[in-house]
Design an enzyme around this catalytic site. Structure first.
Site, PDB file in Angstrom:
ATOM      1  N   CYS A   1      20.246  40.166 -41.284  1.00  0.00           N
ATOM      2  CA  CYS A   1      21.582  40.282 -41.888  1.00  0.00           C
ATOM      3  C   CYS A   1      21.709  41.496 -42.812  1.00  0.00           C
ATOM      4  O   CYS A   1      22.821  41.929 -43.126  1.00  0.00           O
ATOM      5  CB  CYS A   1      21.913  39.016 -42.668  1.00  0.00           C
ATOM      6  SG  CYS A   1      21.767  37.545 -41.663  1.00  0.00           S
TER       7      CYS A   1
ATOM      8  N   HIS B   1      27.267  39.952 -47.695  1.00  0.00           N
ATOM      9  CA  HIS B   1      26.990  39.289 -46.421  1.00  0.00           C
ATOM     10  C   HIS B   1      27.683  37.926 -46.440  1.00  0.00           C
ATOM     11  O   HIS B   1      27.713  37.250 -47.470  1.00  0.00           O
ATOM     12  CB  HIS B   1      25.473  39.131 -46.265  1.00  0.00           C
ATOM     13  CG  HIS B   1      25.102  38.353 -45.052  1.00  0.00           C
ATOM     14  ND1 HIS B   1      25.619  38.644 -43.807  1.00  0.00           N
ATOM     15  CD2 HIS B   1      24.276  37.280 -44.870  1.00  0.00           C
ATOM     16  CE1 HIS B   1      25.126  37.798 -42.926  1.00  0.00           C
ATOM     17  NE2 HIS B   1      24.316  36.951 -43.543  1.00  0.00           N
TER      18      HIS B   1
ATOM     19  N   ASN C   1      28.911  33.539 -39.867  1.00  0.00           N
ATOM     20  CA  ASN C   1      27.827  34.494 -40.100  1.00  0.00           C
ATOM     21  C   ASN C   1      27.519  35.278 -38.815  1.00  0.00           C
ATOM     22  O   ASN C   1      27.073  34.694 -37.825  1.00  0.00           O
ATOM     23  CB  ASN C   1      26.583  33.717 -40.574  1.00  0.00           C
ATOM     24  CG  ASN C   1      25.415  34.619 -40.908  1.00  0.00           C
ATOM     25  OD1 ASN C   1      25.423  35.810 -40.614  1.00  0.00           O
ATOM     26  ND2 ASN C   1      24.403  34.044 -41.522  1.00  0.00           N
TER      27      ASN C   1
END
Ligand code: ACO
Length: 326
Positions: A112, A251, A281
């Protein structure tokens, strides 16, 4: 001479998977997903398409936004944990789709945190003096690593791509970057099989080891701590106060993680750009998609100092300090 972001673009596949859809697939509820994660729906890459297709679309938009000819791009680097295939690299496939040739192209991954690592790699390549403009693209089809029988992970993940053109600029646009990782925590978030350790076999598939596994509650705490550290360290190193930052692009793993970081840093939530409700996500693609949306929504203006911040598998965590030069 400085180095900065001169264009951004993003692309989301059109297929939507809502919380109501998830209710049919696993034992969960719209209410549980919204209150525990902030996610309402996610996008899914259709069958027959792959990370390179999403990355190509995002890259094309970034090139248009930068108002450059695609031939001016000197390298392509792609952050992805869901490449089209082991090799060739997704960056090379994006190069082919863009109709470019002879420039260096390669993939890298920091899960990520990938896009934040990528901006620093691009900055380093340009600082080396051999290149003037590069394409940093983060493209993920997390649906391909998702076990849709595991309610603790499947509600979280989605697909998408974001891209930025990084180039030589008059002002310093990428002011600084903080990068960190700790392989000690490799077992908190990983895909056990499909690589050289446990190649795909009938048993592997039967045991569903080709899908992502996660220790959610442990990660939750580490995420808040490490993202807060990434913000504090980069501000301190650059003698900046949190008041100097106009927007933070975090994020998008869980709305409660973003709220936890805001609380730990004592920065109001309004300073954090949030779009998790629409996409969930998307690993490395979250930050560049959020950045592009923030710019297009007018949340970032020329001269603003902004921060990106992320954490992910590895574990990795990172932040960029950016002056908006467009
Ligand atoms: N629907 C309903 N109940 C659920 C669901 C679901 N989708 N998922 C889990 N539960 C249940 C659990 O089984 C558990 O039930 P139990 O108490 O009977 O055992 C209960 O909900 C609580 O589970 P927790 O795991 O403690 O729930 P938590 O509040 O921690 O939320 C979550 C889980 C959303 C996964 C959270 O821990 C999280 O967001 N963690 C971080 C995830 C993350 O950031 N991952 C890294 C990024 S992903 C990447 O890098 C690709």
């Amino acid at each position: 001479m400085g180095i900065g972001i001169i264009g951004t673009g993003s692309y989301l596949p059109y297929l939507r998977l809502s919380n109501r859809d998830m209710e049919i697939m696993v034992e969960t509820s719209d209410e549980w997903i919204i209150t525990r994660t902030g996610i309402k729906e996610r996008r899914i890459c259709p069958k027959g398409m792959a990370s390179s297709d999403l990355g190509f679309e995002a890259s094309s938009k970034a090139i248009e936004d930068a108002k450059i000819r695609k031939e001016e791009i000197d390298f392509i680097i792609c952050a992805t944990i869901t490449p089209d295939m082991f090799f060739p690299s997704t960056a090379c496939i994006i190069q082919k789709k863009l109709g470019l040739k002879d420039i260096p192209c390669f993939d890298f991954q920091a899960a990520c945190s990938g896009f934040i690592y990528g901006l620093e790699i691009a900055r380093g390549l340009i600082l080396g003096g051999n290149y003037k403009k590069g394409l940093v693209v983060a493209s993920e089809c997390m649906s391909r690593l998702t076990d849709y029988t595991d309610r603790s992970t499947c509600v979280l993940l989605g697909d998408g791509a974001g891209a930025a053109i990084v180039g030589v600029s008059e002002e310093d646009g990428i002011i600084d970057t903080f990068l960190a990782s700790n392989g000690k925590y490799d077992n908190l978030l990983y895909t056990p099989a499909g690589g050289s350790l446990n190649p795909i076999s009938f048993d592997i598939i039967e045991q569903r080891k080709n899908f992502m596994k996660m220790e959610g509650s442990t990660l939750f705490k580490i995420a808040i701590y490490s993202m807060s550290e990434a913000v504090n360290k980069i501000l301190k190193k650059n003698n900046l106060k949190k008041e100097d930052i106009s927007l933070i692009i975090p994020h998008q793993a869980n709305l409660r993680i973003i709220a936890g970081v805001a609380k730990s840093l004592d920065i109001p939530m309004e300073k954090f750009f949030v779009n998790i409700e629409k996409y969930g996500n998307m690993s490395a693609a979250c930050v560049p998609i959020a950045l592009d949306e923030a710019v297009k929504e007018g949340r970032i203006k020329k001269g603003d100092i902004i921060l990106t911040v992320a954490f992910g598998a590895g574990l990795t965590w990172a932040s960029n300090l950016i002056r908006w030069i467009k």
